[in-house]
Design a protein around this motif. Structure first.
Motif, PDB file in Angstrom:
ATOM      1  N   THR A 246       0.794  -1.228   0.000  1.00  0.00           N
ATOM      2  CA  THR A 246       0.000   0.000   0.000  1.00  0.00           C
ATOM      3  C   THR A 246       0.831   1.284   0.000  1.00  0.00           C
ATOM      4  O   THR A 246       0.362   2.294  -0.499  1.00  0.00           O
ATOM      5  CB  THR A 246      -1.000   0.031   1.180  1.00  0.00           C
ATOM      6  OG1 THR A 246      -0.289  -0.035   2.393  1.00  0.00           O
ATOM      7  CG2 THR A 246      -1.962  -1.143   1.113  1.00  0.00           C
TER       8      THR A 246
ATOM      9  N   PRO B  17     -14.038  -3.638   1.641  1.00  0.00           N
ATOM     10  CA  PRO B  17     -13.193  -4.248   0.610  1.00  0.00           C
ATOM     11  C   PRO B  17     -12.835  -3.235  -0.478  1.00  0.00           C
ATOM     12  O   PRO B  17     -13.596  -2.307  -0.745  1.00  0.00           O
ATOM     13  CB  PRO B  17     -14.082  -5.363   0.037  1.00  0.00           C
ATOM     14  CG  PRO B  17     -15.068  -5.655   1.108  1.00  0.00           C
ATOM     15  CD  PRO B  17     -15.302  -4.358   1.818  1.00  0.00           C
ATOM     16  N   ARG B  18     -11.684  -3.429  -1.079  1.00  0.00           N
ATOM     17  CA  ARG B  18     -11.257  -2.527  -2.161  1.00  0.00           C
ATOM     18  C   ARG B  18     -12.107  -2.761  -3.401  1.00  0.00           C
ATOM     19  O   ARG B  18     -12.535  -3.885  -3.655  1.00  0.00           O
ATOM     20  CB  ARG B  18      -9.797  -2.825  -2.522  1.00  0.00           C
ATOM     21  CG  ARG B  18      -8.827  -2.459  -1.429  1.00  0.00           C
ATOM     22  CD  ARG B  18      -7.423  -2.945  -1.753  1.00  0.00           C
ATOM     23  NE  ARG B  18      -6.759  -3.365  -0.521  1.00  0.00           N
ATOM     24  CZ  ARG B  18      -6.127  -2.541   0.307  1.00  0.00           C
ATOM     25  NH1 ARG B  18      -6.047  -1.254   0.040  1.00  0.00           N
ATOM     26  NH2 ARG B  18      -5.583  -2.996   1.411  1.00  0.00           N
TER      27      ARG B  18
ATOM     28  N   ARG C 179      -7.554  -3.047  -6.334  1.00  0.00           N
ATOM     29  CA  ARG C 179      -7.096  -4.334  -5.791  1.00  0.00           C
ATOM     30  C   ARG C 179      -5.573  -4.391  -5.773  1.00  0.00           C
ATOM     31  O   ARG C 179      -4.894  -3.809  -6.617  1.00  0.00           O
ATOM     32  CB  ARG C 179      -7.643  -5.484  -6.640  1.00  0.00           C
ATOM     33  CG  ARG C 179      -9.104  -5.790  -6.304  1.00  0.00           C
ATOM     34  CD  ARG C 179      -9.751  -6.606  -7.387  1.00  0.00           C
ATOM     35  NE  ARG C 179      -9.225  -7.968  -7.415  1.00  0.00           N
ATOM     36  CZ  ARG C 179      -9.501  -8.846  -8.389  1.00  0.00           C
ATOM     37  NH1 ARG C 179     -10.260  -8.500  -9.400  1.00  0.00           N
ATOM     38  NH2 ARG C 179      -9.018 -10.064  -8.334  1.00  0.00           N
TER      39      ARG C 179
ATOM     40  N   ASP D  22      -7.737 -10.918  -4.072  1.00  0.00           N
ATOM     41  CA  ASP D  22      -9.154 -10.706  -3.785  1.00  0.00           C
ATOM     42  C   ASP D  22      -9.276  -9.866  -2.528  1.00  0.00           C
ATOM     43  O   ASP D  22      -8.490 -10.012  -1.602  1.00  0.00           O
ATOM     44  CB  ASP D  22      -9.854 -12.045  -3.554  1.00  0.00           C
ATOM     45  CG  ASP D  22      -9.826 -12.903  -4.801  1.00  0.00           C
ATOM     46  OD1 ASP D  22     -10.049 -12.360  -5.896  1.00  0.00           O
ATOM     47  OD2 ASP D  22      -9.562 -14.112  -4.677  1.00  0.00           O
ATOM     48  N   SER D  23     -10.282  -9.008  -2.486  1.00  0.00           N
ATOM     49  CA  SER D  23     -10.532  -8.172  -1.317  1.00  0.00           C
ATOM     50  C   SER D  23     -11.956  -8.448  -0.855  1.00  0.00           C
ATOM     51  O   SER D  23     -12.894  -8.298  -1.621  1.00  0.00           O
ATOM     52  CB  SER D  23     -10.364  -6.701  -1.720  1.00  0.00           C
ATOM     53  OG  SER D  23     -10.457  -5.864  -0.588  1.00  0.00           O
TER      54      SER D  23
ATOM     55  N   ALA E 269     -12.117  -6.130   6.339  1.00  0.00           N
ATOM     56  CA  ALA E 269     -11.880  -6.547   4.953  1.00  0.00           C
ATOM     57  C   ALA E 269     -10.412  -6.925   4.807  1.00  0.00           C
ATOM     58  O   ALA E 269      -9.530  -6.173   5.207  1.00  0.00           O
ATOM     59  CB  ALA E 269     -12.226  -5.406   4.006  1.00  0.00           C
TER      60      ALA E 269
ATOM     61  N   ASP F 191      -7.223  -8.788   2.263  1.00  0.00           N
ATOM     62  CA  ASP F 191      -6.808  -9.032   0.885  1.00  0.00           C
ATOM     63  C   ASP F 191      -6.064 -10.353   0.865  1.00  0.00           C
ATOM     64  O   ASP F 191      -5.194 -10.599   1.700  1.00  0.00           O
ATOM     65  CB  ASP F 191      -5.887  -7.904   0.410  1.00  0.00           C
ATOM     66  CG  ASP F 191      -6.599  -6.567   0.469  1.00  0.00           C
ATOM     67  OD1 ASP F 191      -7.424  -6.317  -0.404  1.00  0.00           O
ATOM     68  OD2 ASP F 191      -6.349  -5.807   1.430  1.00  0.00           O
ATOM     69  N   SER F 192      -6.445 -11.210  -0.077  1.00  0.00           N
ATOM     70  CA  SER F 192      -5.886 -12.545  -0.060  1.00  0.00           C
ATOM     71  C   SER F 192      -5.582 -13.001  -1.480  1.00  0.00           C
ATOM     72  O   SER F 192      -6.331 -12.695  -2.417  1.00  0.00           O
ATOM     73  CB  SER F 192      -6.914 -13.469   0.607  1.00  0.00           C
ATOM     74  OG  SER F 192      -6.524 -14.797   0.496  1.00  0.00           O
TER      75      SER F 192
ATOM     76  N   TRP G  63      -2.822 -10.124   3.114  1.00  0.00           N
ATOM     77  CA  TRP G  63      -2.351  -8.799   3.516  1.00  0.00           C
ATOM     78  C   TRP G  63      -3.308  -8.238   4.556  1.00  0.00           C
ATOM     79  O   TRP G  63      -4.519  -8.202   4.342  1.00  0.00           O
ATOM     80  CB  TRP G  63      -2.280  -7.864   2.304  1.00  0.00           C
ATOM     81  CG  TRP G  63      -1.935  -6.448   2.675  1.00  0.00           C
ATOM     82  CD1 TRP G  63      -2.794  -5.397   2.766  1.00  0.00           C
ATOM     83  CD2 TRP G  63      -0.642  -5.937   2.999  1.00  0.00           C
ATOM     84  NE1 TRP G  63      -2.110  -4.269   3.133  1.00  0.00           N
ATOM     85  CE2 TRP G  63      -0.789  -4.571   3.279  1.00  0.00           C
ATOM     86  CE3 TRP G  63       0.641  -6.507   3.090  1.00  0.00           C
ATOM     87  CZ2 TRP G  63       0.284  -3.758   3.649  1.00  0.00           C
ATOM     88  CZ3 TRP G  63       1.701  -5.696   3.452  1.00  0.00           C
ATOM     89  CH2 TRP G  63       1.532  -4.338   3.722  1.00  0.00           C
TER      90      TRP G  63
ATOM     91  N   ASP H  72      -4.079  -4.868   6.968  1.00  0.00           N
ATOM     92  CA  ASP H  72      -3.739  -3.490   7.281  1.00  0.00           C
ATOM     93  C   ASP H  72      -3.569  -3.363   8.795  1.00  0.00           C
ATOM     94  O   ASP H  72      -4.034  -4.202   9.560  1.00  0.00           O
ATOM     95  CB  ASP H  72      -4.833  -2.548   6.781  1.00  0.00           C
ATOM     96  CG  ASP H  72      -4.888  -2.503   5.265  1.00  0.00           C
ATOM     97  OD1 ASP H  72      -3.833  -2.279   4.640  1.00  0.00           O
ATOM     98  OD2 ASP H  72      -5.978  -2.715   4.701  1.00  0.00           O
TER      99      ASP H  72
END
Ligand SMILES: [Zn+2]
Ligand SMILES: [Zn+2]
Ligand SMILES: [Zn+2]
Length: 167
Positions: free
Chosen positions: A53, A112-113, A118, A129-130, A140, A142-143, A151, A153
Motif C-alpha cells: 500500500t 473491501p477494495r 485491488r 481478492d478483497s 476486509a 486481501d488474499s 495482507w 492493514d
C-alpha cells in the motif's frame, strides 16, 4: 533492528520474535514496535518486496507472535501466509481478556477494495481478492488465491481479536 546485547544488526527473526545474534551469540526476544497496535515486531532488515500500500517503502522481515511475517514500518501492514493468519486469529482471540469491542466501521475506509484498487500479490503477481473476513470483526482482508498470502492493514488483527463472538 540491532542486537539488544551488543548492537550488531539482526538479520533474521525466528518464531515469537526470537533471534540469535551472530556476533555475540546472544539468544534474545525482540521487542515490538513501540507504537504498534498489533504487537508487530520488525527487524529493520528490508526485503525486496515493496509495501503493497505504500509504494515508497519496502517490507521488513519480522514477526507477529509466533509467526514470521513481512511488515511495513510506515503503515504497519503485514504480509503472511493464510495458515499463519488462521492460527494467529484463534490464538489472539483465545488470549484476549479485555472487553468485546465492535470498533468503528467506515465503509469508505474499511470496506473491501473496489476493482480498480485491488492489490497485486508480491509473491506471484496475481491480483488479490478483497473481501470481508468470514470470522469475527467487520474486517476486509486481501488474499491471494494462488499462493495463499494474506495482507492485513494495521489494526485488523486486533480488531478481529477484540470483536464479540465465540472465543
Ligand atoms: Zn549481539
Ligand atoms: Zn506500508
Ligand atoms: Zn500470490
Amino acid at each position: 533492528m540491532n542486537c539488544e546485547s551488543c548492537g550488531a544488526p539482526v538479520s533474521r527473526l525466528g518464531r515469537a520474535g526470537r533471534y540469535h545474534c551472530d556476533y555475540c551469540a546472544s539468544q534474545l526476544v525482540a521487542t515490538p514496535l513501540r507504537d504498534s497496535i498489533d504487537g508487530l515486531v520488525l527487524t529493520g532488515t528490508s526485503t525486496e518486496t515493496a509495501c503493497l500500500t505504500c509504494s515508497d517503502e519496502n517490507l521488513e522481515l519480522g514477526s507477529l507472535d509466533a509467526y514470521p511475517i513481512e511488515g511495513c514500518r510506515k503503515c504497519q501492514g503485514v504480509l503472511l501466509q493464510r495458515s499463519a493468519f488462521a492460527q494467529l486469529v484463534s490464538e489472539r482471540r483465545a488470549e484476549y481478556v479485555g472487553p468485546d469491542r465492535a470498533g468503528e466501521f467506515d465503509p469508505a475506509l474499511d470496506g473491501p477494495r473496489d476493482h480498480h484498487s485491488r492489490l497485486t500479490c508480491p509473491n506471484c503477481q496475481t491480483l488479490m481478492d478483497s473481501f470481508f473476513y468470514a470470522g469475527p470483526g467487520r474486517v476486509a482482508i486481501d488474499s491471494c488465491c494462488r499462493c495463499e498470502s494474506v495482507w492485513l492493514d494495521c489494526g485488523e488483527i486486533s480488531r478481529i481479536a477484540e470483536a464479540p463472538g465465540r472465543r
